[in-house]
Design an enzyme around this catalytic site. Structure first.
Site, PDB file in Angstrom:
ATOM      1  N   GLY A   1       0.829  -1.200   0.000  1.00  0.00           N
ATOM      2  CA  GLY A   1       0.000   0.000   0.000  1.00  0.00           C
ATOM      3  C   GLY A   1       0.856   1.239   0.000  1.00  0.00           C
TER       4      GLY A   1
ATOM      5  N   PHE B   1       1.746   3.029   2.443  1.00  0.00           N
ATOM      6  CA  PHE B   1       2.710   3.115   3.541  1.00  0.00           C
ATOM      7  C   PHE B   1       3.846   2.103   3.420  1.00  0.00           C
ATOM      8  CE2 PHE B   1      -1.136   4.661   5.856  1.00  0.00           C
ATOM      9  CZ  PHE B   1      -0.684   5.954   5.999  1.00  0.00           C
TER      10      PHE B   1
ATOM     11  N   ASP C   1     -12.919   8.542   1.370  1.00  0.00           N
ATOM     12  CA  ASP C   1     -12.331   7.746   0.293  1.00  0.00           C
ATOM     13  C   ASP C   1     -13.013   6.379   0.216  1.00  0.00           C
ATOM     14  OD1 ASP C   1     -10.727   7.117  -1.786  1.00  0.00           O
ATOM     15  OD2 ASP C   1      -8.874   6.930  -0.644  1.00  0.00           O
TER      16      ASP C   1
HETATM   17  P1  ADP Z   1      -3.352   1.385   1.342  1.00  0.00           P
HETATM   18  O1  ADP Z   1      -3.095   1.790   2.733  1.00  0.00           O
HETATM   19  O2  ADP Z   1      -2.325   1.889   0.379  1.00  0.00           O
HETATM   20  O3  ADP Z   1      -4.732   1.707   0.868  1.00  0.00           O
HETATM   21  P2  ADP Z   1      -3.145  -1.198   2.381  1.00  0.00           P
HETATM   22  O4  ADP Z   1      -1.746  -1.023   2.861  1.00  0.00           O
HETATM   23  O5  ADP Z   1      -4.236  -1.043   3.347  1.00  0.00           O
HETATM   24  O6  ADP Z   1      -3.334  -0.185   1.220  1.00  0.00           O
HETATM   25  O7  ADP Z   1      -3.310  -2.579   1.678  1.00  0.00           O
HETATM   26  C1  ADP Z   1      -2.496  -3.080   0.623  1.00  0.00           C
HETATM   27  C2  ADP Z   1      -3.037  -4.449   0.232  1.00  0.00           C
HETATM   28  O8  ADP Z   1      -2.835  -5.353   1.289  1.00  0.00           O
HETATM   29  C3  ADP Z   1      -4.535  -4.443  -0.043  1.00  0.00           C
HETATM   30  O9  ADP Z   1      -4.788  -4.301  -1.411  1.00  0.00           O
HETATM   31  C4  ADP Z   1      -5.025  -5.783   0.447  1.00  0.00           C
HETATM   32  O10 ADP Z   1      -5.060  -6.698  -0.617  1.00  0.00           O
HETATM   33  C5  ADP Z   1      -3.969  -6.203   1.441  1.00  0.00           C
HETATM   34  N1  ADP Z   1      -4.476  -6.050   2.810  1.00  0.00           N
HETATM   35  C6  ADP Z   1      -4.441  -4.951   3.547  1.00  0.00           C
HETATM   36  N2  ADP Z   1      -4.991  -5.169   4.769  1.00  0.00           N
HETATM   37  C7  ADP Z   1      -5.390  -6.453   4.772  1.00  0.00           C
HETATM   38  C8  ADP Z   1      -6.052  -7.279   5.736  1.00  0.00           C
HETATM   39  N3  ADP Z   1      -6.391  -6.811   6.930  1.00  0.00           N
HETATM   40  N4  ADP Z   1      -6.321  -8.550   5.409  1.00  0.00           N
HETATM   41  C9  ADP Z   1      -5.978  -9.020   4.183  1.00  0.00           C
HETATM   42  N5  ADP Z   1      -5.368  -8.291   3.241  1.00  0.00           N
HETATM   43  C10 ADP Z   1      -5.072  -7.026   3.519  1.00  0.00           C
END
Ligand code: ADP
Length: 838
Positions: A558, A560, A694
């Protein structure tokens, strides 16, 4: 020729004269409204302090009105976590000397469009000595001041009554879960009177023809018992009473409000005694007392004033006595000037003898020579007088200085007029530009769509640079400022804060920031000590030992950094009952660990911490839960529940590839079941007045049994960068999900979340097979937004998805995109409607 020595001597004497000239007291609150130096920089950084700060870049010194980013983050922001029991944070300004303060101004954190925090309400505390503090309240006793409604406008508030203070504290009044930031300015003038307190007997009550007339000092800020002590109040508020003491300047005030008064019945000696204390020793020339003289009602000027003086511990034995000469015939209120004979004192005690049954005062002011400041060697003598032989030179110097000052003022005024003219001209140009652009693009756009011609591609080539709508160095809010000038604005600005947003109707801004791509290279540091606050201040959010996490696989990446699937040893035990998850009693527990990449800049780090703070407060079956954090050491991690099926966008896309069982009706029931869950999560957020900003399928996660939970409180993902529109390389916005007022006016409310929900519902029902308005370029999407604003029926809506029931499209989806935000349904209503339609 005048020698340098002479010039020095003259300047010195001028300084002395300016300092020693008779100090004109009797402030006029209408004139005394000069900015005291937060904006102008006269107030030094070291004189601005705060109870706490969110980070080094939001320290107190950044809380200056109209200062934007500089080397900080554009405002003072307190640390919301530092005081979980109640919000007592403050920004303190030390003015270094007493000032008469008539006006305060506040602003939120704008930071070139990156900020979205501001204080909707705040209180003021002040102190003259730095140790005893008084909470300001208006004449009706209200302490809370209405503050800002957005991050950029300055909101000015008249302090009625004004205050005399050296130290002033601004205290945001807020829900502790929301981050507030402030920039402030104080307006007033120096309190030359030097009076720090007066002590008087408590005022009396008169019954006049059956009417209760109260002569108490209702704004006195010291101790109030039988005698009022150690404070200032109505006698120094710059407001003089009217001739008829039954009436007042203050609308709605009780009879007698403007005056403090006493009846002679309770003073057997025939006088009242008033003690005045000053900051320094002064040479007093006179005292002016504003009195009522309504002798037809038993009120008269004092008959005699006897004043005692004190420079050290003892009152001097020889008082000054003054008797007003002739009995005035007129009943009008007036100032009586009591000569004080150039006596030196830091306290004066005056006995005012009753001239009739009642004595009523509304204002007291002193004229003095400030005797302790001088630049000449003889200046230590408080009775020093200026040598008459120098008078001509001095007058000459003064005239020259006045002439120079007048010239400077004229130049400044001329420049201001010139600047205003330029500004007007450029604004007119910008308005024309915006209007013309929206119009031209509309034509191009409607032409393209009516003809559906694909000969020359998507049409994006026909639209020149959208960026030109924004002035060269404008921030994101600029379009709203321009739009505001358009005729329909009055109507639409009112409509964009919707019912149910808050009792006051004001929009509440979530901390879910629009993603910032600002590549700030300075890596301001949030210390480990700062971060420990998280672990300690929220009982359900704890620091988890990172050695107990075992990496299993990478789930995604993501904004971060990476998201890992991990096994968390003993986590189940350490979770409090509140966060423990149903059906996940196995140990070790599978969790998702989101890590902040090591090279993250200060902004990303702050946003990551912000997301943690926000998520730690959210508890709902349809909101992804934050289980624990690892913030004691780098890399910072947030541990959330694991959602087995990843994000909803990918999940739905993959569904399309598989063969779906059941008929179309079946599909829509399943898909609407997902939408119900999102609506339920949003209903919860709206109950907290929390604006997500968002909402989209990419920001929802799918768990076991198609459970949907909303995630991403503050960031977006690189994966979906195409969904975001970049403005001048500084901010990217999910324009295809944003309401027209969010794009054009920068307004984010629950109603704009409802708009985004409509788009999310559309995505679900199309199984995310295409991007919303996929046939439009980003510029055309914004152009379409302009049509929503114009409301001439030219706006284009997303079409009805194939498997979408007519009612859902007609009654729900389209209602989410109503122009008038107030007419959009609430999440409560959406939830009910969707649940019933399944
Ligand atoms: P961002 O903060 O850039 O929107 P995230 O870091 O939340 O993105 O997530 C990146 C990817 O990691 C997501 O597309 C998802 O597929 C996976 N992901 C994030 N959180 C979870 C979770 N709690 N369980 C399963 N997959 C997750």
């Amino acid at each position: 020729m005048t020698s340098i020595m002479e010039v020095k001597l003259n300047l010195c004497c001028i300084v002395f004269i300016l300092a020693a000239a008779t100090v004109k007291a009797q402030v006029n609150p209408e004139m005394c409204r000069y900015p005291l130096g937060m904006t102008g920089g006269q107030i030094q950084d070291e004189d601005i302090s705060a109870s706490s700060q969110w980070s080094e870049s939001t320290a107190a010194r950044f809380g200056r009105l109209d200062f934007d980013t500089g080397d900080g983050d554009g405002a003072w922001c307190p640390d919301i976590m530092s005081e979980p029991g109640g919000f007592k944070e403050y920004l303190q300004v030390d003015l270094r000397s007493l000032h008469f303060i008539t006006l305060v101004g506040t602003q939120g954190r704008h930071a070139d469009g990156m900020g979205n925090e501001f204080a909707q309400r705040y209180r003021i505390k002040y102190s003259r000595d730095g140790s005893s503090w008084v909470g300001w309240h208006d004449r009706m006793g209200n302490q809370v001041i209405e503050g800002n409604k957005n991050t950029y406008d300055v909101v000015l508030k008249d302090l009625e009554p004004p205050i005399v203070a050296r130290f002033v504290r601004f205290m945001p009044v807020t829900d502790p879960s929301l981050i507030v930031c402030m920039r402030v300015e104080l307006y007033g003038c120096e309190w030359l009177d030097g009076l720090v307190s007066y002590s008087i007997p408590d005022g009396h009550q008169m019954i006049y023809r059956g009417l209760d007339v109260f002569f108490n000092d209702s704004v006195y800020d010291g101790a109030t018992a039988q005698r009022l002590t150690k404070g200032l109040g109505q006698l120094t508020d710059g407001t003089w009473g009217l001739d008829d003491f039954l009436h007042s300047h203050v609308p709605g005030a009780w009879p007698g409000y403007d005056y403090v008064g006493w009846s002679n019945k309770t003073f057997p000696k025939g006088y009242i005694e008033v003690v005045f204390d000053f900051d320094h020793i002064h040479n007093f020339t006179s005292m002016k007392v504003h009195c009522s003289n309504m002798f037809s009602r038993g009120v008269r000027l004092f008959r005699q004033a006897t004043c005692f003086f004190r420079s050290e511990s003892e009152w001097e034995p020889d008082p000054m006595t003054y008797r007003p000469s002739a009995e005035p015939l007129s009943q009008s209120a007036r100032f009586v000037t009591v000569p004080l004979g150039d006596r030196t004192a830091s306290s004066i005690k005056c006995r005012f003898h009753f001239g009739d049954q009642w004595l009523l005062f509304s204002e007291v002011a002193f004229q003095s020579v400030f005797s302790t400041r001088s630049c000449t060697s003889s200046g230590d003598d408080p009775t020093h007088k200026v040598d008459d032989s120098n008078t001509r030179i001095l007058i000459g110097c003064l005239v020259a200085i006045i002439a120079i000052l007048l010239t400077i003022i004229l130049i400044i005024l001329w420049r201001q007029v010139w600047q205003k003219m330029l500004e007007k001209a450029s604004r007119r140009w910008l308005d024309d530009e915006l209007t013309a652009r929206l119009a031209v693009q509309t034509q191009a756009f409607s032409f393209l769509h009516s003809s559906q011609s694909s000969e020359d591609g998507s049409g994006s080539g026909s639209i020149s640079t959208y960026e030109r709508i924004y002035p060269a160095s404008a921030d994101y809010q600029e379009p709203s400022r321009l739009i505001r000038k358009l005729p329909e604005f009055a109507e639409c600005s009112g409509s964009s804060s919707r019912a149910g947003v808050g009792s006051d109707g004001a929009p509440h801004y979530a901390e879910a920031d629009i993603i910032s791509l600002q590549e700030s290279s300075d890596s301001g540091s949030i210390t480990a000590a700062n971060m420990n606050l998280f672990a300690g201040s929220d009982s359900t959010l704890r620091e988890f030992p990172r050695e107990k996490l075992t990496f299993k696989e990478k789930l995604g990446e993501g904004q971060f950094g990476e998201v890992h699937l991990c096994e968390a040893e003993d986590m189940q035990d350490s979770l409090s009952e509140d966060t423990s998850m149903e059906g996940s009693s196995e140990s070790p527990l599978l969790v998702a660990v989101k890590m902040l990449r090591e090279d993250a800049n200060k902004n990303a780090r702050n946003d990551f911490l912000k997301e943690i703070r926000i998520m730690s407060r959210l508890r709902d079956p349809n909101i992804v839960r934050l289980l624990a954090v690892c913030v004691d050491t780098d890399p910072l991690c947030m541990i959330t529940e694991y959602m087995e099926n990843g994000d909803l966008n990918q999940f739905l896309r993959s569904l399309r590839l598989k063969t779906l069982t059941g008929g179309e009706a079946d599909h829509s029931v399943k898909l609407l079941g997902m939408a119900v869950q999102i609506a339920s999560g949003m209903k919860y957020l709206s109950s907290l007045n929390f604006v997500h900003r968002d909402l989209a399928t990419r920001n929802c996660l799918v768990g076991k049994n198609n459970t949907i939970k909303i995630a991403d409180f503050g960031m977006s993902r690189n994966l979906y960068r195409g969904d975001y529109f970049r403005i001048q390389g500084r901010a990217v916005l999910p324009i295809r999900w944003m309401s027209w007022e969010s794009i054009l006016l920068g307004k984010f409310t629950m109603a704009s979340d409802v708009w985004a929900f409509g788009v999310t519902l559309w995505e679900i029902l199309t199984l995310c097979k295409e991007q919303p308005y996929s046939q439009l370029s980003d510029e055309q999407v914004i152009e379409n937004t302009g049509e929503f604003f114009r409301n001439q029926g030219k706006q284009v809506y997303l079409p009805k998805p194939q498997c979408c029931p007519d009612r859902i499209y007609g009654d729900l989806m389209l209602s989410c995109w109503r122009r008038n935000a107030k007419e959009r349904p609430s999440f409560q209503e959406i939830h009910v409607q969707l649940t019933e339609s399944r």
